[in-house]
Design a protein around this motif. Sequence first.
Motif, PDB file in Angstrom:
ATOM      1  N   GLU A 296      46.802  41.320  43.001  1.00 32.74           N
ATOM      2  CA  GLU A 296      46.380  41.567  44.385  1.00 32.74           C
ATOM      3  C   GLU A 296      46.961  40.520  45.350  1.00 32.74           C
ATOM      4  OE1 GLU A 296      42.154  43.807  43.742  1.00 32.74           O
ATOM      5  OE2 GLU A 296      42.092  41.633  43.582  1.00 32.74           O
ATOM      6  N   ARG A 299      47.628  42.956  48.893  1.00 41.29           N
ATOM      7  CA  ARG A 299      46.502  43.849  49.124  1.00 41.29           C
ATOM      8  C   ARG A 299      45.686  43.955  47.844  1.00 41.29           C
ATOM      9  NH1 ARG A 299      51.169  46.213  50.324  1.00 41.29           N
ATOM     10  NH2 ARG A 299      51.798  46.289  52.515  1.00 41.29           N
ATOM     11  N   THR A 300      44.435  44.306  48.000  1.00 43.84           N
ATOM     12  CA  THR A 300      43.594  44.536  46.831  1.00 43.84           C
ATOM     13  C   THR A 300      43.968  45.879  46.215  1.00 43.84           C
ATOM     14  OG1 THR A 300      41.872  45.640  48.119  1.00 43.84           O
ATOM     15  CG2 THR A 300      41.730  43.237  47.899  1.00 43.84           C
ATOM     16  N   SER A 302      42.311  48.412  46.166  1.00 45.14           N
ATOM     17  CA  SER A 302      41.870  49.488  47.064  1.00 45.14           C
ATOM     18  C   SER A 302      42.715  49.565  48.325  1.00 45.14           C
ATOM     19  CB  SER A 302      40.398  49.279  47.445  1.00 45.14           C
ATOM     20  OG  SER A 302      40.228  48.050  48.131  1.00 45.14           O
ATOM     21  N   GLN A 304      43.195  47.070  50.609  1.00 48.46           N
ATOM     22  CA  GLN A 304      42.714  46.242  51.713  1.00 48.46           C
ATOM     23  C   GLN A 304      43.378  44.870  51.707  1.00 48.46           C
ATOM     24  OE1 GLN A 304      40.554  47.687  53.974  1.00 48.46           O
ATOM     25  NE2 GLN A 304      40.938  49.470  52.679  1.00 48.46           N
ATOM     26  N   ARG A 305      43.577  44.307  52.906  1.00 48.64           N
ATOM     27  CA  ARG A 305      44.128  42.953  52.991  1.00 48.64           C
ATOM     28  C   ARG A 305      43.043  41.923  52.671  1.00 48.64           C
ATOM     29  NH1 ARG A 305      45.738  38.898  56.881  1.00 48.64           N
ATOM     30  NH2 ARG A 305      47.855  38.197  56.485  1.00 48.64           N
ATOM     31  N   ASP A 306      41.821  42.184  53.104  1.00 48.99           N
ATOM     32  CA  ASP A 306      40.722  41.290  52.769  1.00 48.99           C
ATOM     33  C   ASP A 306      40.515  41.286  51.257  1.00 48.99           C
ATOM     34  OD1 ASP A 306      40.293  40.693  55.391  1.00 48.99           O
ATOM     35  OD2 ASP A 306      38.581  42.017  55.664  1.00 48.99           O
ATOM     36  N   GLY A 307      40.421  40.107  50.686  1.00 49.10           N
ATOM     37  CA  GLY A 307      40.273  39.978  49.254  1.00 49.10           C
ATOM     38  C   GLY A 307      41.579  39.723  48.536  1.00 49.10           C
ATOM     39  N   SER A 308      42.699  39.770  49.255  1.00 53.22           N
ATOM     40  CA  SER A 308      44.001  39.501  48.654  1.00 53.22           C
ATOM     41  C   SER A 308      44.294  38.004  48.686  1.00 53.22           C
ATOM     42  CB  SER A 308      45.099  40.248  49.403  1.00 53.22           C
ATOM     43  OG  SER A 308      45.259  39.711  50.712  1.00 53.22           O
ATOM     44  N   VAL A 615      40.949  32.879  45.817  1.00 53.20           N
ATOM     45  CA  VAL A 615      40.232  33.933  46.523  1.00 53.20           C
ATOM     46  C   VAL A 615      38.738  33.872  46.211  1.00 53.20           C
ATOM     47  CG1 VAL A 615      40.058  36.423  46.887  1.00 53.20           C
ATOM     48  CG2 VAL A 615      42.290  35.374  46.463  1.00 53.20           C
ATOM     49  N   ARG A 662      43.564  35.101  35.896  1.00 56.73           N
ATOM     50  CA  ARG A 662      44.244  35.331  37.165  1.00 56.73           C
ATOM     51  C   ARG A 662      44.517  34.027  37.911  1.00 56.73           C
ATOM     52  NH1 ARG A 662      40.886  40.201  37.293  1.00 56.73           N
ATOM     53  NH2 ARG A 662      42.178  42.047  37.660  1.00 56.73           N
TER      54      ARG A 662
END
Length: 899
Positions: A296, A299-300, A302, A304-308, A615, A662
Amino acid sequence: MLTTATLASPESRAAATPMMEQFIEIKAANQDCLLFYRMGDFYELFFDDAVQAAKTLGITLTKRGQHLGKDIPMCGVPVHTADDYLQKLIAHGHRVAVCEQTEDPAEARKRGSKSVVRRDVVRLVTPGTLTEEKLLSPSESNFLMALARVKGMGDEGYALAWLDISTGAFRLVESAGGRLLADIMRIDPKEIIVSDQLFHDDALRPVFDTLGRIVTPQPAVLFDSGSAEGRITRFYGVSTLDGFGAFSRAELAAAAAAIAYIEKTQLSERPPLARPERETSGSTLFIDPATRGNLELLRTLSGQRDGSLLKALDRTVTGGGSRLLAERLMSPLLDTDAINRRLESVGWMLAESDLSDGAREALKSLPDMPRALSRLALNRGGPRDMGSIRQAMESASMLRRLFSDSAAPEEIAEALAAIGELPPKLCALLDAALGDELPLLRRDGGFVRAGYHEELDEMRALRDQSRKVIAGLQQKYAEDTSVKSLKIKHNNVLGYFIEVTAGNAGALTDDAAKATFIHRQTMANAMRFTTTELADLESRIANAADRALTIENEIYDRLSAAIVEASDLIIAAAHATSVIDVSAALAALAEEQGYCRPVVDDSVTFSITAGRHPVVEQALRRQAADPFVANDCDLSPSDGRDDGAIWLLTGPNMGGKSTFLRQNALIAIMAQMGSFVPAGGAHIGVVDRLFSRVGASDDLARGRSTFMVEMVETAAILNQAGPRSLVILDEIGRGTATFDGLSIAWAAIEHLHEVNRCRSLFATHFHELTALSEKLVRLFNATMRVKEWEGDVIFLHEVGPGAADRSYGIQVARLAGLPASVVERARQVLSQLEEGERTNPAHKLIDDLPLFAAEIRQKPAQNAEPSAVEEALAHVNPDNMTPREALEFIYALRAKLES
């Protein structure tokens, strides 16, 4: 429904009205696009274009007249909000041809009442050729990529060219079939063009299926390597490419195809592209597509940029800085000198915190120079884009002055030198010519500073202060004639005129006055006159607004040309400010999060002390939860060996295995992109290939189950990893039956140890695998520590040496909320299963290591004498032996072996 093919028929054109005939003709030349047909203040779409657009945009589908006896579907969008609709259409994979009116409707009426206004396509809007501010993300590059292959080169004849017309970036790299998808995913293009032949090549079908609708086939002539050099030289206005560097045939073909596509979509406009910059194949960390998704990075899973990882790292304050950070994150380096050059910049910024803070403050006022430049060069810009260039140049110069007395490291010093190349005359010109408050569109006028152009000031005065000018002229005439009651008036018949009473008319009709005042009308009690000066003034007042706008547009064109002429210097300076932004941002991140500078060299060391997941750690801080538990990881060679270690990690679900896996991969990526890392200390020997198989997913569209996807990804790792690679594997073999999965995981570990010889983290719930550490010298057992308290399990999230004896799956199931009866029944079943497996069958297997013995063991020479055991076996018939005879024979064979 009337299709495009139907519309193109002679019968269709013959039956069309003049306007619809024009639409059909233009549509026939742009069949692969939705046609935005300009009609007044709207872009209208007709026929199947309208049906598709209405469905995508969620707007009303209406109709306009009939064609061939059928209603003509129609929908439209206002011109002033067209960008919003374009954004949605492009996001859904559509391409749009923008058709504008190219003449004034009044001119069309001169040809007859039924004449149609001339229209033509002025631009093709595609995902990879966007320039509008509304359509672009400030923090993301918008790359168009061309993929070319030269015949006769086999699997090695590929090349990629990618460019961003919104910033001018243009790069090339050679590739190969085995790494093609990984190279494409590294660049993350928004649109890819390939030749028709390549698009239908079965060997590349899996690649194109993975990429989806961003791949567009184009005529093969665009990719002709024979004419490629000529196309490139014409675009740049040079006679030879010798000054650009040495390029392969495939690279030239890809670059020429990208340029041809830009010329095709931008028509007569030419974007300010930098000269193509060649990347060396294999100069960046190879990360396969599955690994990019699993980790990620941008992007994740899903989308989304949040969480990457990018979201966690990004502290930049400019759009260009954010884009450069993303590029570095996606393309970590292999050159230790270049990596340490970046790290030196971050470390210097961290040490010079006051200077770094000042730089970040100056950068906050820095507009996006490259994108403003691109819009101006393509005639899609406006006065505010010029204002952005002016402000950016001023901010960049202020940034340079801020560092003037500092001993900056090499990377920062080079960036400051590039900023210093900005032409001061251009900055002075823009400052003198442009006002402080600028309109969005040039047609609105009012953007040229007062005092810059004498005639413009005069026209503005006439336009805005005509009453005051007329009053001044009236006073002048009253004084010249000594007629205090003289008035200058206006009506729709005479326009402006001078009026005096009949008694005062003599002052304007005597011989001296006749040279100035011209009689126009006699009234009962008054006489009316005009003058050449008044007539000229009237004409100028009537045309002042148009003349003022004409002058401003002439100034705009000169300013735009001056800006575009300096495009190379502007692009270089913009990149330099992005370099400073990224360095300062990573320094701010390191100070904020407590990151350390990694040691990066050409060894195969991999030693991380108190490492954290960037993260997850930040997420825990935002939630005010318990602090992240840091863990060490050491995969470095030991005991004089040349190859790195393999850690076999066991422990419960929810214990933190996947997070630990990770975080070590992310730390390696961060170190090689030139960032400080979330650890107490880190020594990273450059990783040339990073593989990660974490999590479960399927690919049902291609007929692949979750387990099949797992095996495909694992196969890619085992076939490609080498001694300098870092491999992260999580739960290999869990998607099938227990013994099948255990066997696969067992064999995979042996292959990593004996064949790949790479640094690896291997997490598993197959506790039997821990027995491998007894025979595989580079394999070490590690486990996630837990505590049990009154029947509950407490996850400590700590990694330590040793092996877990169970997975605590039932405890996790209870925490998840399974009914108590189910949990209790599960305990009973587990107890019975464990009762039947008191002995660990793994110990019976390790004596047979390695499983590759069949491959490794050399075959006897063809003429070698048979051994005593072979001689005995050759003369025995097992089918004729009793059990007792067979047992005695085995004892006899054993005796021969021992003799």
